[in-house]
Enzyme design. Sequence first.
Site, short mmCIF file in Angstrom:
data_model
loop_
_atom_site.label_atom_id
_atom_site.label_comp_id
_atom_site.label_asym_id
_atom_site.label_seq_id
_atom_site.Cartn_x
_atom_site.Cartn_y
_atom_site.Cartn_z
N LEU A 25 10.13 0.07 -8.64
CA LEU A 25 9.71 1.37 -8.10
C LEU A 25 10.91 2.18 -7.63
CD1 LEU A 25 7.52 3.34 -6.97
CD2 LEU A 25 7.61 1.99 -4.86
N LEU B 124 7.40 3.19 0.99
CA LEU B 124 7.58 3.99 -0.21
C LEU B 124 6.37 3.87 -1.14
CD1 LEU B 124 11.24 2.90 -0.91
CD2 LEU B 124 10.52 5.08 0.09
N TYR C 268 11.52 -11.62 5.30
CA TYR C 268 12.06 -10.51 4.51
C TYR C 268 12.99 -9.65 5.37
CZ TYR C 268 12.07 -6.16 1.77
OH TYR C 268 12.44 -5.05 1.07
N LYS D 203 17.08 -8.70 4.91
CA LYS D 203 17.62 -7.34 4.84
C LYS D 203 18.63 -7.07 5.95
CE LYS D 203 15.69 -5.87 1.13
NZ LYS D 203 16.53 -5.52 -0.03
N CYS E 105 11.38 -2.45 8.02
CA CYS E 105 10.87 -3.63 8.72
C CYS E 105 11.97 -4.41 9.42
CB CYS E 105 10.11 -4.54 7.76
SG CYS E 105 11.17 -5.44 6.63
N HIS F 120 1.85 -3.33 -1.64
CA HIS F 120 1.85 -2.71 -0.32
C HIS F 120 0.54 -1.94 -0.13
CE1 HIS F 120 6.31 -3.32 -0.68
NE2 HIS F 120 6.11 -3.69 0.56
#
Length: 314
Positions: free
Chosen positions: A20, A171, A141, A145, A114, A184
């Site tokens: 995406l 997003l 996750y 990040k 997040c 999501h």
Amino acid sequence: MTASLLPDRARIFVAGHRGLVGSAVARRLTADGHRVLTRTRAELDLRDAARTAEVLRELRPDALVLAAARVGGILANSTHPVQFIEENLQIQLSVIAGAHAAGVRRLLFLGSSCIYPRLAAQPITEDALLGGPLEPTNRAYALAKIAGIVQVQSYRQQYGASYISAMPTNLYGPGDNFDLETSHVLPALIRRFHEARKAGQGEVVLWGSGTPRREFLHVDDLASACALLLRAYDGDDPVNVGCGADLTIRELAETVAEVTGFTGRIAWDTGKPDGTPRKLLDVSRLTALGWSPAVPLRDGIAGTYAAWRGHSAG
């Protein structure tokens, strides 16, 4: 006018170009006159550090955008935390180290909102990072990040690398993941309401209370922000990317129901988790560079729905 940090017609490697985010970034950079370099997953497993470094040395890009990641919603994050932390760490360590070894001058690492504490003050500024406990449902996750941000900062500190990071909000857009097990919230809502309308169902039951507030940004707006950051930003701190406004999940569901033509009842299963109560980003650092979003939420949802229906023939 300040000189651009990115040459005209630059050669830019986009890692994750079929996803995406990566596909939108590739489209934008191509439209801006740059040459986008890519490799498919079959051609290059980004978790393979030696092969990744080899490919980047062969290509010698001027810049790299790291948009590749293992991503998913609450269900996927809760069910597969091992894969979410390990695969993302592997990709980040491989690509960022490989870019440095290949002499890539500019790198943009894309994280996620997040990374911030579950109960961070709203709107969330970049300096809220590491200021409190994370949301448990996506902690693995988020930690991956955060590690990516620190890796970028470390290359800046130790080697003077012109590497930066950006933290997008939620997003959506054409090319999103509509698999109900891993998607999501927004694409999941689009599919749920579309299928309920087609089946003539009178009710759709959704997870949680509907009260959490979320911010949503069209992926084309993120791509325009990435293009600007590559040209104009060279700071140690990550940069938030969002629209600066949020709404409740209940309001989002009602909008999606309207767009998809579902006229039945929306019910809420409060026994399921809500996730973080609110997650609105402070985007003043980005807007100070002259950026603003261009796609209104309802228009973006309608376009995403149309694109998915065209692709799925649904």
